[in-house]
Design a protein around this motif. Sequence first.
Motif, PDB file in Angstrom:
ATOM      1  N   LEU A  32     -16.867  12.775  77.554  1.00  0.00           N
ATOM      2  CA  LEU A  32     -18.072  12.198  76.963  1.00  0.00           C
ATOM      3  C   LEU A  32     -17.935  10.700  76.743  1.00  0.00           C
ATOM      4  O   LEU A  32     -16.840  10.198  76.511  1.00  0.00           O
ATOM      5  N   VAL A  33     -19.079  10.018  76.747  1.00  0.00           N
ATOM      6  CA  VAL A  33     -19.134   8.604  76.398  1.00  0.00           C
ATOM      7  C   VAL A  33     -20.475   8.345  75.719  1.00  0.00           C
ATOM      8  O   VAL A  33     -21.502   8.899  76.126  1.00  0.00           O
ATOM      9  N   ILE A  34     -20.459   7.527  74.666  1.00  0.00           N
ATOM     10  CA  ILE A  34     -21.705   7.156  73.988  1.00  0.00           C
ATOM     11  C   ILE A  34     -22.250   5.898  74.643  1.00  0.00           C
ATOM     12  O   ILE A  34     -21.520   4.934  74.866  1.00  0.00           O
ATOM     13  N   THR A  35     -23.541   5.933  74.981  1.00  0.00           N
ATOM     14  CA  THR A  35     -24.209   4.753  75.529  1.00  0.00           C
ATOM     15  C   THR A  35     -25.363   4.379  74.608  1.00  0.00           C
ATOM     16  O   THR A  35     -25.906   5.255  73.936  1.00  0.00           O
ATOM     17  N   LEU A  87     -29.041   6.037  70.741  1.00  0.00           N
ATOM     18  CA  LEU A  87     -27.724   6.371  71.262  1.00  0.00           C
ATOM     19  C   LEU A  87     -27.824   7.643  72.094  1.00  0.00           C
ATOM     20  O   LEU A  87     -28.623   8.528  71.794  1.00  0.00           O
ATOM     21  N   ARG A  88     -26.997   7.731  73.107  1.00  0.00           N
ATOM     22  CA  ARG A  88     -26.990   8.908  73.984  1.00  0.00           C
ATOM     23  C   ARG A  88     -25.551   9.364  74.184  1.00  0.00           C
ATOM     24  O   ARG A  88     -24.669   8.549  74.424  1.00  0.00           O
ATOM     25  N   CYS A  89     -25.330  10.654  74.083  1.00  0.00           N
ATOM     26  CA  CYS A  89     -24.027  11.255  74.356  1.00  0.00           C
ATOM     27  C   CYS A  89     -24.049  11.680  75.826  1.00  0.00           C
ATOM     28  O   CYS A  89     -24.600  12.726  76.173  1.00  0.00           O
ATOM     29  N   ASP A  90     -23.496  10.831  76.689  1.00  0.00           N
ATOM     30  CA  ASP A  90     -23.519  11.103  78.130  1.00  0.00           C
ATOM     31  C   ASP A  90     -22.262  11.849  78.552  1.00  0.00           C
ATOM     32  O   ASP A  90     -21.163  11.575  78.055  1.00  0.00           O
ATOM     33  N   ILE A  91     -22.442  12.748  79.484  1.00  0.00           N
ATOM     34  CA  ILE A  91     -21.321  13.497  80.044  1.00  0.00           C
ATOM     35  C   ILE A  91     -20.812  12.680  81.232  1.00  0.00           C
ATOM     36  O   ILE A  91     -21.474  12.588  82.261  1.00  0.00           O
ATOM     37  N   SER A  92     -19.647  12.052  81.061  1.00  0.00           N
ATOM     38  CA  SER A  92     -19.099  11.217  82.134  1.00  0.00           C
ATOM     39  C   SER A  92     -18.403  12.066  83.198  1.00  0.00           C
ATOM     40  O   SER A  92     -18.348  11.678  84.351  1.00  0.00           O
ATOM     41  N   THR A  93     -17.876  13.229  82.799  1.00  0.00           N
ATOM     42  CA  THR A  93     -17.300  14.188  83.747  1.00  0.00           C
ATOM     43  C   THR A  93     -17.743  15.580  83.314  1.00  0.00           C
ATOM     44  O   THR A  93     -17.494  15.983  82.173  1.00  0.00           O
ATOM     45  N   GLU A  94     -18.409  16.275  84.214  1.00  0.00           N
ATOM     46  CA  GLU A  94     -18.891  17.631  83.912  1.00  0.00           C
ATOM     47  C   GLU A  94     -17.721  18.550  83.543  1.00  0.00           C
ATOM     48  O   GLU A  94     -16.591  18.344  83.990  1.00  0.00           O
TER      49      GLU A  94
END
Length: 186
Positions: A37-40, A50-57
């Motif tokens: 996960l990474v916050i953008t 803010l968005r909690c993006d999944i950087s690797t499934e």
Amino acid sequence: HGERWRVEVRAFDGEAEGPVVTTQVQIRNSLPEAPQLVITPSKAQVGSPLRCDISTEAPDADADALRYRFTWFRDGQPVSAGADGSIAGTLVFKGQRWQCSAQAQDAQGLGPKAQSAERVVDNSPPGAPQLSIWPQTPRADQALHCGLSLEASDPDGDPLRYDFSWTLMGGKKRRKAETHSGAVLS
């Protein structure tokens, strides 16, 4: 997963076969692993969502369709908002520490939780003020004054200070640009 496999085995001595022996097994579901996960955005500011993006499934050995469950933490405490992976900008203020977690879920259950790195909300720059210069049609012997017709606003609520800088732009005579500080140019 859910498949049943059966195996038959016969011994053969080169001349005759022995009796058939069988056994079977059912393949169990493998739960998904943790995603990354990474916050953008990477530079969070006051009022920015803010968005909690999944950087690797999340890897899933069964290749099942996955859904994600999100949880947010502000200054180490869980927040009820953000189940869809995002936080509204109206909840984001200077100095807060945000973190998100997510769990991948297949039809059989939830995998382990993943946690993002912490994101601290940075200072946000103030907006631009509106200016007025007087007199509007000055004579060469008059001082010029600059004032605020509308003050700038600061999203963080920080107190503001204004720096005034005057620059002579040239004109009919060839002169080097001159710069002066202050709200009054005399």
